[in-house]
Motif scaffolding. Sequence first.
Motif, PDB file in Angstrom:
ATOM      1  N   ASN A  83       0.824  -1.209   0.000  1.00 20.83           N
ATOM      2  CA  ASN A  83       0.000   0.000   0.000  1.00 20.83           C
ATOM      3  C   ASN A  83       0.855   1.255   0.000  1.00 20.83           C
ATOM      4  N   TYR A 104      -3.662   4.154  -1.369  1.00 22.64           N
ATOM      5  CA  TYR A 104      -3.699   3.428  -2.642  1.00 22.64           C
ATOM      6  C   TYR A 104      -3.354   1.969  -2.347  1.00 22.64           C
ATOM      7  N   THR A 105      -4.211   1.051  -2.759  1.00 23.02           N
ATOM      8  CA  THR A 105      -4.079  -0.360  -2.410  1.00 23.02           C
ATOM      9  C   THR A 105      -3.598  -1.179  -3.594  1.00 23.02           C
ATOM     10  N   ASN A 106      -2.495  -1.902  -3.391  1.00 13.26           N
ATOM     11  CA  ASN A 106      -2.049  -2.938  -4.318  1.00 13.26           C
ATOM     12  C   ASN A 106      -2.187  -4.256  -3.553  1.00 13.26           C
ATOM     13  N   GLN A 125      -6.657  -9.313  -8.143  1.00 10.49           N
ATOM     14  CA  GLN A 125      -5.599  -8.317  -8.044  1.00 10.49           C
ATOM     15  C   GLN A 125      -6.244  -6.936  -8.048  1.00 10.49           C
ATOM     16  N   ASN A 127      -5.643  -2.769  -7.742  1.00  5.67           N
ATOM     17  CA  ASN A 127      -4.798  -1.575  -7.767  1.00  5.67           C
ATOM     18  C   ASN A 127      -5.751  -0.388  -7.759  1.00  5.67           C
TER      19      ASN A 127
END
Length: 316
Positions: A83, A104-106, A125, A127
């Motif tokens: 993140n 922001y999330t990965n 997944q 993003n």
Amino acid sequence: MKPLRTLTLAACLVTGGAHASCGAAFCSASNDWLSLTQGVTQGWRVWGQLEYLKQDQLRAGTKKVSPAEITTHHEEIKTLNRNALLGLEYGFAPDWNIGLVLPYTNRAHLHIHNHMGTPIPEAWQFNEIGDARLKLRYQPVRRFGDGVSWNLQGGLKLPTGKTDGRNADGDVAERSVQPGSGTTDLLLGGGLAYAPVSLPGSLFSNLTLQTPLNEHDGFQPGWRTSVQAGWLVPVSGKLDLILQANLLHVGHDRGVNAEPDDSGRTEMAVVPGLAYAWSRNLSVYSQLELPVYQKVRGIQLTHDYAASIGLSLALN
């Protein structure tokens, strides 16, 4: 103690379940323990932070279990979180500060769906932008005798993150693994810092509470509270050592699209860290969380460690 002039964040680590509530995995929250020792900074400040958390250990209660011990049709394998946080703060009065945090999330999630005896891997997944946080802090400039300072905080977590993300096959991920919860949450907190003459640096403690104010599409995340306590120790002219202990409790999720039997947890962790004042306005820091006790409701994925690095820049 030297003026470090930085904003440091602690990760409020919340793992998801090993049945279906598999991943409200990283709830990053401002700790503000360093602001307790330094006071509210007038003007603008911008900061950024990178976070890493890998959940790949199944746990039932306090006991580690293997996937072979899970008899349900749904076997959780792994959730990987990487993140990024962007924060902006403004001190608009000597005692007052307002801040906005945009995550922001990965996130990568994998589980096995057992369909009529046939194991089928399913992966997602993400993003995506997560749920933003808006907070107001009050911290009197004037300290009490013996170097005691305190603050109070309040704010909202906003439903800015996606709640209906799908994988390449068009399957919607469980609500707990989505980038957002879809709810507006109330944020409350307060802290205390003390700089004793007999010890170098400052002792600090901080209490935070987050509780949802509504339900969204049949899902309401569990309320959570955390307590941090520690010691900020000067090492050299620009370097500080941060020794911290955290206690986190999360209630179970609710709603028809939640998994109440496999969500909710209690965790204790030690969090050593370093903070370096690169210049008067720029600071960098790093932290490592090491859980020493984890108890989950039902069966959930847990982690062995989590790490974060960041920087803080005052624009005045």
